[in-house]
Design a protein around this motif. Sequence first.
Motif, PDB file in Angstrom:
ATOM      1  N   ASP A   5     107.427  62.153  47.345  1.00 32.23           N
ATOM      2  CA  ASP A   5     107.796  61.478  46.098  1.00 32.23           C
ATOM      3  C   ASP A   5     106.559  60.901  45.419  1.00 32.23           C
ATOM      4  N   TYR A   6     105.717  60.266  46.217  1.00 35.69           N
ATOM      5  CA  TYR A   6     104.495  59.644  45.701  1.00 35.69           C
ATOM      6  C   TYR A   6     103.593  60.701  45.057  1.00 35.69           C
ATOM      7  N   LYS A   7     103.434  61.811  45.756  1.00 34.34           N
ATOM      8  CA  LYS A   7     102.601  62.895  45.229  1.00 34.34           C
ATOM      9  C   LYS A   7     103.186  63.430  43.927  1.00 34.34           C
ATOM     10  N   TRP A   8     104.479  63.612  43.891  1.00 37.35           N
ATOM     11  CA  TRP A   8     105.138  64.117  42.685  1.00 37.35           C
ATOM     12  C   TRP A   8     104.913  63.163  41.507  1.00 37.35           C
ATOM     13  N   LEU A   9     105.040  61.876  41.763  1.00 34.96           N
ATOM     14  CA  LEU A   9     104.822  60.890  40.706  1.00 34.96           C
ATOM     15  C   LEU A   9     103.373  60.927  40.217  1.00 34.96           C
ATOM     16  N   LEU A  10     102.429  61.039  41.129  1.00 35.16           N
ATOM     17  CA  LEU A  10     101.023  61.136  40.729  1.00 35.16           C
ATOM     18  C   LEU A  10     100.759  62.391  39.908  1.00 35.16           C
ATOM     19  N   ILE A  21      94.329  64.612  42.622  1.00 34.78           N
ATOM     20  CA  ILE A  21      95.635  64.075  43.019  1.00 34.78           C
ATOM     21  C   ILE A  21      95.746  64.054  44.541  1.00 34.78           C
ATOM     22  N   LYS A  22      95.320  65.136  45.186  1.00 34.22           N
ATOM     23  CA  LYS A  22      95.365  65.210  46.648  1.00 34.22           C
ATOM     24  C   LYS A  22      94.490  64.122  47.270  1.00 34.22           C
ATOM     25  N   THR A  23      93.321  63.879  46.683  1.00 33.63           N
ATOM     26  CA  THR A  23      92.422  62.834  47.182  1.00 33.63           C
ATOM     27  C   THR A  23      93.064  61.459  47.052  1.00 33.63           C
ATOM     28  N   LEU A  76     105.798  53.017  48.161  1.00 31.49           N
ATOM     29  CA  LEU A  76     105.450  53.858  49.311  1.00 31.49           C
ATOM     30  C   LEU A  76     105.271  53.002  50.559  1.00 31.49           C
ATOM     31  N   GLN A  77     104.554  51.910  50.406  1.00 27.34           N
ATOM     32  CA  GLN A  77     104.292  51.009  51.520  1.00 27.34           C
ATOM     33  C   GLN A  77     105.587  50.414  52.058  1.00 27.34           C
ATOM     34  N   ALA A  78     106.530  50.141  51.159  1.00 28.80           N
ATOM     35  CA  ALA A  78     107.809  49.547  51.565  1.00 28.80           C
ATOM     36  C   ALA A  78     108.778  50.591  52.128  1.00 28.80           C
ATOM     37  N   GLY A  79     108.401  51.841  52.070  1.00 28.61           N
ATOM     38  CA  GLY A  79     109.273  52.894  52.579  1.00 28.61           C
ATOM     39  C   GLY A  79     110.330  53.348  51.592  1.00 28.61           C
ATOM     40  N   GLU A  80     110.212  52.905  50.346  1.00 28.86           N
ATOM     41  CA  GLU A  80     111.183  53.285  49.329  1.00 28.86           C
ATOM     42  C   GLU A  80     110.836  54.610  48.652  1.00 28.86           C
ATOM     43  N   LEU A  81     109.634  55.106  48.902  1.00 25.16           N
ATOM     44  CA  LEU A  81     109.200  56.425  48.441  1.00 25.16           C
ATOM     45  C   LEU A  81     108.663  57.194  49.636  1.00 25.16           C
TER      46      LEU A  81
END
Length: 107
Positions: A60-65, A95-97, A51-56
């Motif tokens: 996408d991050y939320k979906w993975l979590l 998850i939202k938190t 996420l930090q690198a901009g690859e997600l």
Amino acid sequence: MDIEELLKLLKDELLLVLGESYGDFKKETKADVEVFLTLSKVKIERWTKLLQAGELTVDDYKWLLESQKDVLILNALYQAGVSKLRLGHLKNKIIKTIVNTVITVVI
């Protein structure tokens, strides 16, 4: 990004969320949160770096979590008789938190 600091921050934030509604089970929910973060540590670290690198994207991050919901077992609350529906809502809030906390740290 220091993963240990991030996990500590996530733990603190999640305990606040759980404490809002389930303060009577603070010790038990703390154990459940620690287990979840321990089991998810490697994935959270990898996904957060992506996420930090901009690859997600954030979505996408939320979906993975959300794929980790099954690992999030709120045993103490379940044993206390909290309905599966309320536990489901609480998992969504957790998850939202996590997403909101990570976004403020890495983006």
